[in-house]
Design a protein around this motif. Structure first.
Motif, short mmCIF file in Angstrom:
data_model
loop_
_atom_site.label_atom_id
_atom_site.label_comp_id
_atom_site.label_asym_id
_atom_site.label_seq_id
_atom_site.Cartn_x
_atom_site.Cartn_y
_atom_site.Cartn_z
N VAL A 790 0.88 -1.22 0.07
CA VAL A 790 0.02 -0.06 0.08
C VAL A 790 0.96 1.11 -0.17
N SER A 791 1.98 1.26 0.71
CA SER A 791 2.87 2.53 0.94
C SER A 791 3.41 2.48 -0.64
N ARG A 792 3.90 1.81 -1.26
CA ARG A 792 4.45 1.83 -2.34
C ARG A 792 3.72 2.29 -3.73
N LEU A 793 2.27 1.90 -3.63
CA LEU A 793 1.52 2.11 -4.75
C LEU A 793 0.52 3.34 -4.63
N ALA A 794 0.15 3.27 -3.32
CA ALA A 794 -0.86 4.44 -3.08
C ALA A 794 -0.22 5.97 -3.00
N ARG A 795 -1.05 7.20 -3.41
CA ARG A 795 -0.50 8.41 -3.25
C ARG A 795 -0.28 8.84 -2.04
N GLU A 796 -1.02 8.56 -1.05
CA GLU A 796 -1.04 8.53 0.37
C GLU A 796 -1.83 7.45 1.02
N TRP A 797 -1.29 7.50 2.40
CA TRP A 797 -2.36 6.36 3.12
C TRP A 797 -2.25 6.70 4.67
N GLY A 798 -3.13 6.30 5.28
CA GLY A 798 -2.97 6.48 6.95
C GLY A 798 -3.98 5.73 7.61
N ALA A 799 -3.93 5.75 8.82
CA ALA A 799 -5.03 4.96 9.65
C ALA A 799 -5.16 5.85 10.81
N SER A 800 -6.55 5.96 11.30
CA SER A 800 -7.04 6.58 12.67
C SER A 800 -7.97 5.77 13.42
N GLY A 801 -8.04 6.06 14.69
CA GLY A 801 -8.96 5.35 15.49
C GLY A 801 -10.06 6.23 16.10
N SER A 802 -11.15 5.90 16.38
CA SER A 802 -12.20 6.65 16.94
C SER A 802 -13.16 5.64 17.80
N GLY A 803 -13.28 5.85 18.96
CA GLY A 803 -13.72 4.93 19.80
C GLY A 803 -13.14 3.55 20.00
N HIS A 804 -14.11 2.53 19.56
CA HIS A 804 -13.88 1.08 19.34
C HIS A 804 -13.55 0.83 17.96
N ARG A 805 -13.39 1.81 17.03
CA ARG A 805 -13.28 1.37 15.42
C ARG A 805 -11.91 2.15 15.09
N LYS A 806 -11.52 1.51 13.82
CA LYS A 806 -10.34 2.18 13.31
C LYS A 806 -10.59 2.12 11.69
N THR A 807 -9.88 3.06 11.15
CA THR A 807 -10.19 3.27 9.67
C THR A 807 -8.87 3.48 9.02
N VAL A 808 -8.47 2.37 7.96
CA VAL A 808 -7.49 2.54 7.14
C VAL A 808 -7.97 2.90 5.96
N TRP A 809 -7.11 3.95 5.42
CA TRP A 809 -7.48 4.76 4.07
C TRP A 809 -6.29 5.09 3.21
N PHE A 810 -6.59 4.94 2.00
CA PHE A 810 -5.49 5.34 0.94
C PHE A 810 -5.97 5.99 -0.19
N GLU A 811 -5.16 6.87 -0.93
CA GLU A 811 -5.61 7.57 -2.05
C GLU A 811 -4.91 7.04 -3.25
N GLN A 812 -5.63 7.09 -4.16
CA GLN A 812 -5.06 6.47 -5.65
C GLN A 812 -5.39 7.60 -6.57
N ALA A 813 -4.04 8.10 -7.16
CA ALA A 813 -4.17 9.09 -8.23
C ALA A 813 -4.70 8.67 -9.55
N LEU A 814 -5.65 9.60 -9.87
CA LEU A 814 -6.20 9.44 -11.36
C LEU A 814 -5.07 9.69 -12.42
N ALA A 815 -5.19 9.26 -13.49
CA ALA A 815 -4.27 9.12 -14.50
C ALA A 815 -4.42 10.88 -14.96
N GLY A 816 -3.36 11.20 -15.23
CA GLY A 816 -3.22 12.72 -15.69
C GLY A 816 -3.61 13.82 -14.55
N ARG A 817 -3.78 13.28 -13.28
CA ARG A 817 -4.01 14.37 -12.23
C ARG A 817 -3.18 14.06 -11.06
N GLU A 818 -1.96 13.73 -11.47
CA GLU A 818 -0.77 13.70 -10.43
C GLU A 818 -0.44 14.86 -9.90
#
Length: 818
Positions: A790-818
């Motif tokens: 994920v770190s190699r291929l995604a433009r950005e990624w991260g994780a956050s926790g809120s209460g008893h849940r967590k969210t892992v997210w990543f962004e993928q650049a669109l072609a021509g919009r780097e």
């Protein structure tokens, strides 16, 4: 003339008598009450009064003033004043009374002080120098026995009156180490450090300035003497000679008048220069003033060269200049025909001056260099050191003077001065004038350099603390402005920030630490960092302000701050806001163009402590604009802040072609209001929202077989959006993140959401609160590589926790919009 030592000397022989041209002096210091505070042994020998008896007595009772000579102590009538006293006594009386601020000199006869003494009248030469500064001393009086000058030295009366007590470049001058040793013995409160500095200055400049402190300067026979006052029968000016022989009387008549006129003209020139330069702390303006001051009155050409570090407003240059030191020609002034110098010595040129040139000699020695006439041979040699330019027609036959521009004993640059052949060549007196001009110019330039340096430091510090805001966030556009305050230092505690949050949300922050200066800026930096950290942890707005309040009180109780924190959710079309004593934001509705101040619970400023913070939710529509600013924009001394807020609402509602234009409209409308001194932070966000058809959400069971379903769902959605080029990478990354989620989920389903904006945002949520860690997987490990992919291929990624849940997210650049 010798100052005289504090030590006793045999009768009839003063300290330094063996050296031609010296006689002992009486040294007396008078305080602001007119009482003697210092009485040297030379004064005891000359006036016959011991130190114990003299100190504390009125100076007018001991020194040769008019009031001390009412009549002959032996009963004889007083001699005619014009014949024997020449009216010089009252000048010293005027000086003793503090009624003059310039040096005076004269001659008087004095009777023995004790009634009944049979001694002869004293024939005394005296010089009085006002002492300026905060100390108790007001006047320095030097006196000498005119009879000894006549009898032992063979000087006639005219010559005796021309003798000066000044240090000059005479062969009789004691060695510098001897002079340095003796100064503390001659003058009161003189330590070895001060005496060493004074001696080096006297020997360097050729005329003395006794400097008791940074503020107290005593001119001891200024180089061109004391200006002549009308109405005297004999000369009163004390003019030290510039030859290597004792001082010689200047004949009465035209030659003397011409000399005094030249003296006055040079003093007036330096006074005018001092008034003309340094009117601004702007380095460029100061350079122009310094260069222009010399032309045409003193020289026909003046060129100023400065070291690169000085011109750039950087720190103080390191070490003395050398052959590799780059000098910039920063300004040229001349009275020749226009354009004559432009091609040969262009302003802005940078180069290292060649060795074996007078310019290099001045630069490395820090001493003036005088060339009375530039000979053909010298012009050939100088021109030969400079490639592709012929200086010979410009410098040949001219008189050349190069003076260093110094500050704190460091050469900042130098000034080249030239006179045409039809003017008198520079001489030693001009050398001294040029040195004084350069000394004053160097001080002014250093002040401007220091101010420029401090301004650069302040701007750099402020810029480093302000964020580099991304103009486009998920579902909103951002524009900002920052205006430094007009107060000295220009560093304030205002800041703004935008922070990317999970769920395509954006945190919008504006704050203001009360006060100005480095401490406020440092406090602002700490609070801003804390807000960023808590925001990425998805701390709710009221709790974030409460935590910030606790932090501020732990950092110290001397600072308060206001802060407005808002979270924009573009999918829900909602603002979640909390306020800590800050001015309310303005919301401009896209539907009708109306603007309003949002009614928020104000709360107390950060740092007060013990006050609850409340949050408000406000529904917004696509195209609405949110305007946040600090009070420096709307609050002006002498005006009600309500007027400023009304003006903010009105200007924010004006239509604009872009976000930048909208910010400029607000700044123009409010910044023209007089009296603004505070810094200003302005943040505007256009809340575009995210359409429903650009968001896709699914719920997945905590089953490994759901990973294949997740890939299929994502593929179908991307194809429906017309993004086939993004399918391959998206399937791989979703597979890795969903696999981890279903493996660690406890009981609740796994959430998968895809949001299309300028990029593709993928979010995977599960009910295991522990945040994932990126591991260094070995060759035989079967797991631990997912996040590395994920770190190699995604433009950005991260994780956050809120209460008893967590969210892992990543962004993928669109072609021509780097």
């Amino acid at each position: 003339m010798d100052r005289g030592s504090e030590r006793d000397t045999p009768p009839g022989r003063g300290v330094g008598d063996a050296a031609a041209g010296r006689i002992p002096l009486a040294v007396v210091v008078v305080d602001r009450d007119g009482l003697v505070s210092h009485w040297s042994s030379g004064a005891r020998r000359l006036f016959g009064v011991g130190r114990e008896e003299a100190v504390g007595r009125a100076a007018a009772d001991l020194l040769p003033v008019a009031g001390a000579l009412p009549e002959d102590m032996h009963g004889d009538a007083m001699p005619d004043a014009d014949e024997q006293y020449d009216g010089l006594g009252p000048d010293l009386e005027t000086s003793l009374g503090g009624h003059t601020a310039y040096a005076t000199a004269g001659r008087a006869r004095l009777f023995p002080h004790e009634p009944g003494d049979a001694g002869e009248r004293l024939d005394v030469l005296w010089w009085a120098y006002p002492l300026v500064g905060p100390g108790p001393s007001r006047l320095l009086v030097l006196a000498a026995d005119a009879t000894r000058l006549r009898d032992e030295r063979g000087y006639d009366d005219e010559t005796a009156e021309r003798i000066s007590p000044g240090f000059a470049r005479h062969t009789e001058l004691p060695a510098s180490d001897e002079l340095e040793r003796r100064l503390p013995e001659i003058l009161p409160n003189m330590g070895p450090g001060h005496s060493g500095r004074i001696v080096s200055q006297m020997l360097e400049l050729g005329y003395p300035v006794l400097e008791f402190s940074q503020f107290d300067r005593v001119p001891v026979t200024p180089y061109w003497g004391v200006p002549r006052r009308p109405g005297r029968k004999r000369t009163e000016a004390v003019v030290p000679q510039r030859r290597t022989t004792p001082a010689v009387a200047v004949p009465e008549g035209a030659e003397q008048d011409l000399e005094y006129a030249a003296v006055r003209e040079r003093l007036e020139f330096l006074n005018e220069v001092s008034s003309a330069i340094g009117t601004s702390l702007d380095l460029g303006e100061t350079i122009r003033e310094v260069t222009s001051a010399a032309v045409p009155r003193f020289a026909d050409f003046a060129g100023t060269h400065l070291r690169a570090a000085v011109l750039a407003g950087e720190g103080f240059p390191d070490g003395p200049p050398d052959a590799q030191t780059v000098m910039f020609r920063v300004w040229v002034e001349h009275n020749d025909e226009p354009g004559r110098w432009d091609d040969t010595v262009p302003v802005g040129e940078a180069f290292a001056f060649p060795e074996h040139t007078p310019f290099y000699k001045c630069m490395v020695t820090g001493e003036p260099v005088l060339v009375p006439r530039v000979t053909e041979e010298l012009s050939e040699r100088i021109a030969g050191e400079f490639e592709k330019r012929d200086l010979r027609p410009l410098i040949g036959g001219r008189s050349l003077l190069i003076v260093p521009l110094k500050a704190r004993n460091v050469v900042l640059g130098f000034m080249v001065l030239m006179r045409r052949p039809d003017r008198p060549a520079f001489d030693d007196m001009d050398r001294t004038t040029g040195a004084e001009l350069a000394a004053r110019a160097g001080l002014v330039l250093d002040n401007a350099r220091m101010y420029t340096y401090q301004e650069n430091v302040a701007d750099t510090l402020q810029d480093s603390m302000l964020p580099q805001v991304t103009p486009r966030m998920a579902g909103c556009d951002i524009a900002t402005r920052y205006l430094p305050g007009t107060r000295l230092g220009r560093i304030g505690g205002d800041w703004f920030d935008t922070i990317k949050l999970p769920g395509s949300r954006t945190a919008l922050v504006v704050g203001d630490v009360m006060g100005h200066g480095l401490n406020s800026a440092a406090m602002m930096g700490q609070l801003r960092t804390a807000v960023q950290t808590m925001a990425t942890m998805e701390t709710p707005p009221p709790q974030l302000l409460r935590n910030l309040d606790d932090l501020a009180r732990r950092l110290g109780d001397t600072y308060l701050a206001t802060c407005l924190y808002a979270v924009y959710d573009p999918i829900r079309g909602e603002l979640h806001l909390a306020n800590a004593g800050h001015i309310p934001p303005v919301l401009v509705r896209a539907e009708d163009g109306s603007s309003e101040l949002l009614d928020l619970p104000t709360g107390a400023p950060i740092g007060v402590g013990g006050v609850p913070f409340e949050a408000t939710r406000v529904k917004v529509s696509p195209g609405d604009r949110l305007v946040l600013c600090t009070d420096g924009l709307v609050e002006v001394r002498g005006s009600d802040i309500g007027e400023g807020l009304a003006a903010l609402c009105e200007s924010a509602a004006h239509p604009a072609a872009s976000m930048d234009d909208a910010c400029d409209t607000i700044i123009r409308a409010l910044n023209t209001r007089g009296g603004r001194k505070d810094d200003v932070a302005l943040l505007m966000a256009r809340l575009n929202g995210i359409p429903d058809d650009h968001v896709a959400e699914w719920r997945l069971d905590a089953d490994p077989r759901e990973v294949a379903r997740a890939r299929r769902l994502v593929r179908e959605r991307l194809l429906a959006w017309g993004l086939p080029q993004a399918v391959g990478t998206a399937e791989l990354l979703v597979s890795e993140v969903v696999t981890n989620a279903v493996r660690h989920a406890v009981s609740e389903p796994v959430g998968l959401r895809v949001v299309r904006t300028d990029a593709l945002l993928f979010e995977v949520t599960d009910d295991e609160p522990g945040l994932p860690e990126m591991l260094a997987a070995g060759p035989r490990d079967e797991s631990g590589r997912g996040l590395r992919v994920v770190s190699r291929l995604a433009r950005e990624w991260g994780a956050s926790g809120s209460g008893h849940r967590k969210t892992v997210w990543f962004e993928q650049a669109l072609a021509g919009r780097e």
